[in-house]
Design an enzyme around this catalytic site. Structure first.
Site, PDB file in Angstrom:
ATOM      1  N   ARG A  33      -5.187  -8.302   7.203  1.00 30.60           N
ATOM      2  CA  ARG A  33      -5.559  -7.215   6.333  1.00 30.60           C
ATOM      3  C   ARG A  33      -7.158  -7.156   6.638  1.00 30.60           C
ATOM      4  NH1 ARG A  33      -4.924  -7.556  -0.174  1.00 30.60           N
ATOM      5  NH2 ARG A  33      -3.162  -6.431   0.518  1.00 30.60           N
TER       6      ARG A  33
ATOM      7  N   HIS B 272      -1.225   0.939   4.083  1.00 33.18           N
ATOM      8  CA  HIS B 272      -0.576  -0.225   3.433  1.00 33.18           C
ATOM      9  C   HIS B 272       0.847  -0.009   3.652  1.00 33.18           C
ATOM     10  CE1 HIS B 272      -0.484  -3.807   1.436  1.00 33.18           C
ATOM     11  NE2 HIS B 272      -1.104  -3.462   0.317  1.00 33.18           N
TER      12      HIS B 272
ATOM     13  N   GLN C  73       3.438  -2.434   1.596  1.00 30.48           N
ATOM     14  CA  GLN C  73       3.238  -2.023   0.312  1.00 30.48           C
ATOM     15  C   GLN C  73       4.400  -0.639   0.132  1.00 30.48           C
ATOM     16  OE1 GLN C  73       1.885  -3.434  -2.564  1.00 30.48           O
ATOM     17  NE2 GLN C  73       3.458  -2.255  -3.479  1.00 30.48           N
TER      18      GLN C  73
ATOM     19  N   ASP D   1      -2.976   3.913  -8.470  1.00 35.81           N
ATOM     20  CA  ASP D   1      -3.705   2.789  -8.042  1.00 35.81           C
ATOM     21  C   ASP D   1      -4.956   2.809  -8.122  1.00 35.81           C
ATOM     22  OD1 ASP D   1      -4.287   0.596  -6.154  1.00 35.81           O
ATOM     23  OD2 ASP D   1      -4.415   1.770  -4.484  1.00 35.81           O
TER      24      ASP D   1
ATOM     25  N   CYS E 104       0.697  -0.607  -7.338  1.00 38.65           N
ATOM     26  CA  CYS E 104       0.780  -1.753  -6.198  1.00 38.65           C
ATOM     27  C   CYS E 104       0.179  -3.078  -6.835  1.00 38.65           C
ATOM     28  CB  CYS E 104       0.032  -1.451  -4.790  1.00 38.65           C
ATOM     29  SG  CYS E 104      -1.628  -0.954  -5.060  1.00 38.65           S
TER      30      CYS E 104
ATOM     31  N   ARG F   8       7.845  -7.068  -2.239  1.00 43.29           N
ATOM     32  CA  ARG F   8       6.957  -7.176  -1.050  1.00 43.29           C
ATOM     33  C   ARG F   8       7.673  -8.330  -0.392  1.00 43.29           C
ATOM     34  NH1 ARG F   8       1.665  -5.983  -1.447  1.00 43.29           N
ATOM     35  NH2 ARG F   8       1.561  -6.652   0.961  1.00 43.29           N
TER      36      ARG F   8
HETATM   37  N1  NVA Z   1      -6.084   0.573  -2.677  1.00 38.07           N
HETATM   38  C1  NVA Z   1      -6.182  -0.655  -3.082  1.00 38.07           C
HETATM   39  C2  NVA Z   1      -5.003  -1.529  -2.865  1.00 38.07           C
HETATM   40  C3  NVA Z   1      -4.963  -2.738  -2.994  1.00 38.07           C
HETATM   41  C4  NVA Z   1      -3.817  -3.781  -2.749  1.00 38.07           C
HETATM   42  C5  NVA Z   1      -7.248  -1.382  -2.114  1.00 38.07           C
HETATM   43  O1  NVA Z   1      -7.446  -1.082  -1.033  1.00 38.07           O
HETATM   44  O2  NVA Z   1      -8.249  -2.157  -2.428  1.00 38.07           O
END
Ligand code: NVA
Length: 309
Positions: free
Chosen positions: A102, A129, A132, A224, A264, A292
């Protein structure tokens, strides 16, 4: 050797196979436990950003498949600072059988993939992502029986989650619409990527600024955070610009009567989603979180054993 970095690298047929494998592994797990198909194998997990669901689902997923996972936090390896991203990828490849990362810049995950001699999985970048998104389309199939022909509306920021979701939905022949304030929708390149996958699968992709237009008759409403990880300094402006993009009971009135609501997580209750909707009867957010685990186990098994679904 195959990586899981970007859904545009995967054929629609392969996405369907991954989903079949996820369902198989979920059933096997619920019927007494998974076979230890990853026994003796280790997953390295690199995190430049915080995580709850990604860390726990990958680690428990590896354990359930008989393998092990190793957490490498932001201060531990100094990816690209203490040593080059390429050297990290090459060294880790001598110890572990798969790398999940990540990171901030999407280029960093591409760099890991370029130098690693083991499969690399994208556990979120600033622009994508895909783990997800696989869990999300699995959840839509669970709730609605299919994705094909359904209307999936994303309300809010054209961010990493929205982009990967759009690709996954398009791969499965679902109609994808996004409503974002001016200046917050997808880049032209990203919009073109989704449009191409949609065209290939006979579905549509539309962008709006009006949330009502996007959610009209929708089968799924997705939202989100308005402020993704790394954008904290822009919080004030974003909270102002996204004010009219909240998923609340009023917006739901425009959707199909059987519409489900997805997020998410982490959610910012009272901002992009109300408590009432997040905790309401249509909410699928915890199924998404659980999926997930199952979706990622499919990715791990596929990449680490070359198993066909
Ligand atoms: N769009 C959010 C998703 C977190 C799982 C981020 O990048 O912080």
């Amino acid at each position: 050797m195959r990586h899981y970095l970007d859904l545009a690298d995967w054929r629609s047929e392969e996405i369907r196979e991954l989903l079949d494998l996820a369902r198989f592994l979920r059933l096997e797990f619920r019927s007494g436990g998974n076979k230890a198909v990853l026994a003796g194998k280790t997953l390295a997990m690199i995190f430049q950003k915080p995580s709850l669901r990604t860390k726990v689902s990958f680690e428990t997923g590896m354990n359930q498949l008989g393998g092990a996972a190793l957490m490498l936090g932001p201060d531990e390896i100094g990816l690209g600072k203490r040593e080059s991203t390429g050297d990290v990828a090459k060294s880790l490849s001598r110890f572990v059988q798969c790398i999940m990362a990540r990171v901030f810049a999407h280029e960093t995950i591409l760099e890991l993939g370029k130098h690693a001699t083991v499969p690399v999985i994208n556990g979120l970048t600033d622009s994508q992502h895909p783990c997800q998104a696989l869990a999300d389309v699995l959840t839509i199939q669970d709730r609605h029986g299919r994705v094909e022909g359904l209307r999936i509306a994303f309300v809010g920021d054209g961010n990493n989650v929205a982009f990967s979701l759009g690709q996954a939905v398009a791969h499965l022949g679902g109609h994808f619409a996004i409503a974002s304030p001016e200046g917050y929708s997808f880049s032209e390149d990203d919009a073109e990527t989704i449009a191409q996958i949609a065209a290939f699968n006979g579905s549509t992709f539309e962008t709006f600024t009006d949330p009502v237009k996007a959610v009209r008759d929708a089968d799924v409403i997705y939202t989100d955070t308005w402020v993704s990880m790394g954008q904290e300094s822009d919080t004030e402006r974003r909270l102002r610009d996204f004010r009219e993009y909240q998923v609340n009971a009023n917006l739901l009135k425009y959707a199909s009567r059987r519409a489900i609501v997805m997020h998410c997580m982490p959610a910012h209750r009272g901002q992009e989603i109300t408590d009432e909707v997040m905790d309401g009867a249509r909410s699928a957010v915890l199924d998404q979180a659980e999926n997930r685990l199952h979706a990622q186990k499919a990715i791990l098994v596929k990449l680490m054993t070359h198993q066909q679904a």
